[in-house]
Design a protein around this motif. Sequence first.
Motif, PDB file in Angstrom:
ATOM      1  N   PRO A 100       0.706  -1.030   0.064  1.00 19.79           N
ATOM      2  CA  PRO A 100      -0.053   0.188   0.044  1.00 19.79           C
ATOM      3  C   PRO A 100       0.948   1.067   0.061  1.00 19.79           C
ATOM      4  CG  PRO A 100      -0.804  -1.690   1.454  1.00 19.79           C
ATOM      5  CD  PRO A 100       0.519  -2.290   0.918  1.00 19.79           C
ATOM      6  N   MET A 101       2.074   1.217   0.698  1.00 24.19           N
ATOM      7  CA  MET A 101       2.903   2.522   0.755  1.00 24.19           C
ATOM      8  C   MET A 101       3.250   2.814  -0.725  1.00 24.19           C
ATOM      9  SD  MET A 101       3.076   3.564   3.839  1.00 24.19           S
ATOM     10  CE  MET A 101       4.771   4.654   3.962  1.00 24.19           C
ATOM     11  N   THR A 102       3.772   1.723  -1.498  1.00 24.63           N
ATOM     12  CA  THR A 102       4.387   1.887  -2.714  1.00 24.63           C
ATOM     13  C   THR A 102       3.013   2.322  -3.745  1.00 24.63           C
ATOM     14  OG1 THR A 102       6.025   0.245  -2.661  1.00 24.63           O
ATOM     15  CG2 THR A 102       5.394   0.851  -4.794  1.00 24.63           C
ATOM     16  N   GLY A 103       1.833   1.695  -3.594  1.00 22.96           N
ATOM     17  CA  GLY A 103       0.675   1.831  -4.249  1.00 22.96           C
ATOM     18  C   GLY A 103       0.337   3.293  -4.201  1.00 22.96           C
ATOM     19  N   ILE A 104       0.226   3.892  -2.944  1.00 20.94           N
ATOM     20  CA  ILE A 104      -0.118   5.265  -2.535  1.00 20.94           C
ATOM     21  C   ILE A 104       0.780   6.155  -3.265  1.00 20.94           C
ATOM     22  CG2 ILE A 104      -0.666   6.854  -0.783  1.00 20.94           C
ATOM     23  CD1 ILE A 104      -1.819   4.518   0.707  1.00 20.94           C
TER      24      ILE A 104
END
Length: 313
Positions: free
Chosen positions: A30-34
């Motif tokens: 999620p960190m990368t996706g956001i």
Amino acid sequence: RRKEAWGGYGISLAVMTGICAIHSLVVGSPMTGIDRLKADSRYHSAPAVAYTLPVSVLHDYLRDIEPVLPESKAAVSRRLSDFNRYKEERELADNKLTALSYTPRNVVYIILESFEAWPVGARVEGQEITPNLNRFVADSTSWYARRVLSQVAHGRSMDGQLELTTGLMPLGEMSFPLRYAGNEYPHLAKTLKAQRGTRNYLLASNAAWSWNSGAVTANFGFDERRYSDAWDASEKFEGPDNPTDGSFMRQIVDKMRAGEIWPVGQPAFIEILTFSSHTPFLIPEEHRSIHLKEKYPAPLGDYITAINYTDVA
């Protein structure tokens, strides 16, 4: 029944956990996706929808408390020390200004979309790519800085605007106007207003929502900001509803002559942002001033015609 219910809940939880794990393996955490969504001018507001509001808030918190790494501090120190190497060129520019018989009161600052240094002075099939810029560079009062290191990442146009008008370095992995739109920024407009009492204009043919530029430039010190919805776009190329650079420049000049922009006697700082030389660099044949007979690898030929079009405009 209670055991069956808990069993069903456990299966559902296991399935959802598996889906989340597979999703993370395919598209990243999620960190990368956001981060990826926030770095895109079209999807920067989507993380809360894609990952839920709590996860988005947690992401912002974790990013804000990340420590500055020693290597990052060292890189900044090296960059600052490099400015000393440009001292002679700055002094040369200052000497040219000092030699003028008058004190300049106005600045017209034109930022060309996707412009690179190599077309200046270059010819293709015997034709100058940038005849007008060539003329400006050859002028004895011009100061031409050809070797400038670009720090623009991932094609983010606003990064260039930040460097060229504020002197600040853009972020490496995040678009600054999407994350720090509310910050206060140093800017040429603010300096010139304080020193020379200028009225400051931002004239852009792109939309205000692009890279969140409408929000961040509110803190750049402009008295007036005009984006694509302020111009007649009846003459436009394929793509966004932006006026062509030719139409854009004609409209600016007409408004100057009418006194709507830069009234006579009023010192001004005018920043102009072009758009027609944006990728995919497609200029209709009837608008071209340079005509290429040979075939060139994509997108070189189209880029040459687009830069030439903007130079003429």
